[in-house]
Design an enzyme around this catalytic site. Structure first.
Site, short mmCIF file in Angstrom:
data_model
loop_
_atom_site.label_atom_id
_atom_site.label_comp_id
_atom_site.label_asym_id
_atom_site.label_seq_id
_atom_site.Cartn_x
_atom_site.Cartn_y
_atom_site.Cartn_z
N ASP A 64 0.86 -1.18 0.00
CA ASP A 64 0.00 0.00 0.00
C ASP A 64 0.89 1.23 0.00
O ASP A 64 2.10 1.13 0.18
CB ASP A 64 -1.00 -0.01 1.17
CG ASP A 64 -0.34 0.12 2.53
OD1 ASP A 64 0.86 -0.21 2.65
OD2 ASP A 64 -1.02 0.52 3.49
N TYR A 66 3.04 4.69 0.68
CA TYR A 66 3.73 5.29 1.83
C TYR A 66 2.72 6.13 2.61
O TYR A 66 1.88 6.81 2.02
CB TYR A 66 4.86 6.20 1.36
CG TYR A 66 6.02 5.49 0.69
CD1 TYR A 66 6.72 4.47 1.33
CD2 TYR A 66 6.45 5.86 -0.58
CE1 TYR A 66 7.80 3.84 0.73
CE2 TYR A 66 7.54 5.25 -1.19
CZ TYR A 66 8.20 4.23 -0.53
OH TYR A 66 9.28 3.62 -1.14
N PHE A 77 6.75 2.26 -4.20
CA PHE A 77 8.15 2.44 -3.82
C PHE A 77 8.74 3.79 -4.24
O PHE A 77 9.84 4.14 -3.83
CB PHE A 77 9.04 1.30 -4.35
CG PHE A 77 8.69 -0.04 -3.78
CD1 PHE A 77 8.95 -0.33 -2.45
CD2 PHE A 77 8.10 -1.01 -4.56
CE1 PHE A 77 8.63 -1.57 -1.91
CE2 PHE A 77 7.77 -2.25 -4.04
CZ PHE A 77 8.03 -2.53 -2.71
N HIS A 186 10.43 -8.91 1.10
CA HIS A 186 10.23 -7.47 0.92
C HIS A 186 11.56 -6.72 1.15
O HIS A 186 12.38 -7.14 1.97
CB HIS A 186 9.18 -6.97 1.92
CG HIS A 186 8.62 -5.63 1.60
ND1 HIS A 186 9.24 -4.45 1.98
CD2 HIS A 186 7.51 -5.26 0.93
CE1 HIS A 186 8.53 -3.42 1.55
NE2 HIS A 186 7.48 -3.88 0.91
#
Length: 222
Positions: A64, A66, A77, A186
């Protein structure tokens, strides 16, 4: 709330007519009216706007947006120039340097990737300020699953880069043998040392694209 105006609109038009999407739309509009939500309304569908359906060669799937001020702008990202590079992206840059020798840039804007056919898609497209995963389960997952399913049905070669648990679960949807699926932990500081570092997603992506007669991605962020 911004709409989708390119070829994704036709791909996803069936979703807009479904009950779950009407409920989702209502919840999201209500959320924007009552508290701070990221990204800005006009950036909500940037992943689709920046990378048309017919141009997609690579999908990087995030979780989801930031959730801190000034970070999210609709591409997983990525942050705008002038915003401090978040820890996960710092680690992505480290892996990119180790994998392909790309010098680490001084900003976190990944728009250059999107212009080459890299879809930077989160599974959930909005988040309440300072509350990670706060919009999980309100309907976004069904919508982004529809996008992933549409890409799975495309027979041109596409690379799906799945980082972390939520993204990795999408692998079961990716059944087309023309595609390449790359899974890894991740890139966040909590999990990057469990196998993200050394996974070489960028060189593997380019080797696959080249082997299928496709132009590789220039991953260097200027």
């Amino acid at each position: 709330m911004a709409g989708i105006e390119n070829d994704w609109k036709e791909v996803l038009q069936g979703e807009f007519k479904k009950d779950y999407y009407r409920e989702l739309y209502s919840k999201v509009v209500d959320a924007y009216s009552k508290y701070k939500v990221f990204p800005k309304k006009e950036d909500l569908f940037n992943a689709f706007a920046y990378t048309p359906f017919e141009k997609v060669k690579v999908v990087i799937l995030g979780q989801d947006p930031y959730h801190n001020d000034g970070q999210a702008h609709g591409l997983c990202f990525s942050v705008q120039k002038g915003v401090a590079v978040p820890p996960s992206l710092v680690n992505i840059y480290k892996e990119l340097e180790d994998d392909l020798g790309c010098p680490i840039p001084n900003h976190g804007n990944l728009t250059k990737w999107t212009n080459q056919g890299v879809l930077l898609l989160n599974t959930v497209l909005t988040v309440k300020a300072h509350m990670a995963n706060s919009h999980r389960g309100i309907g976004w997952e069904q919508f982004t699953d529809a996008a992933i399913q549409a890409l799975n049905e495309v027979n041109r070669p596409i690379v799906f880069i799945l980082w972390g648990g939520p993204a990795g679960k999408k692998a079961s949807m990716l059944t087309n043998p023309n595609h390449l699926v790359l899974k890894a932990p991740h890139p966040s500081p909590l999990s990057s040392y469990r196998g993200f570092f050394g996974s070489k997603p960028f060189s593997k992506t380019n080797e696959f694209l080249h082997s299928r007669g496709e132009e590789p991605i220039d991953w260097q962020i200027d």
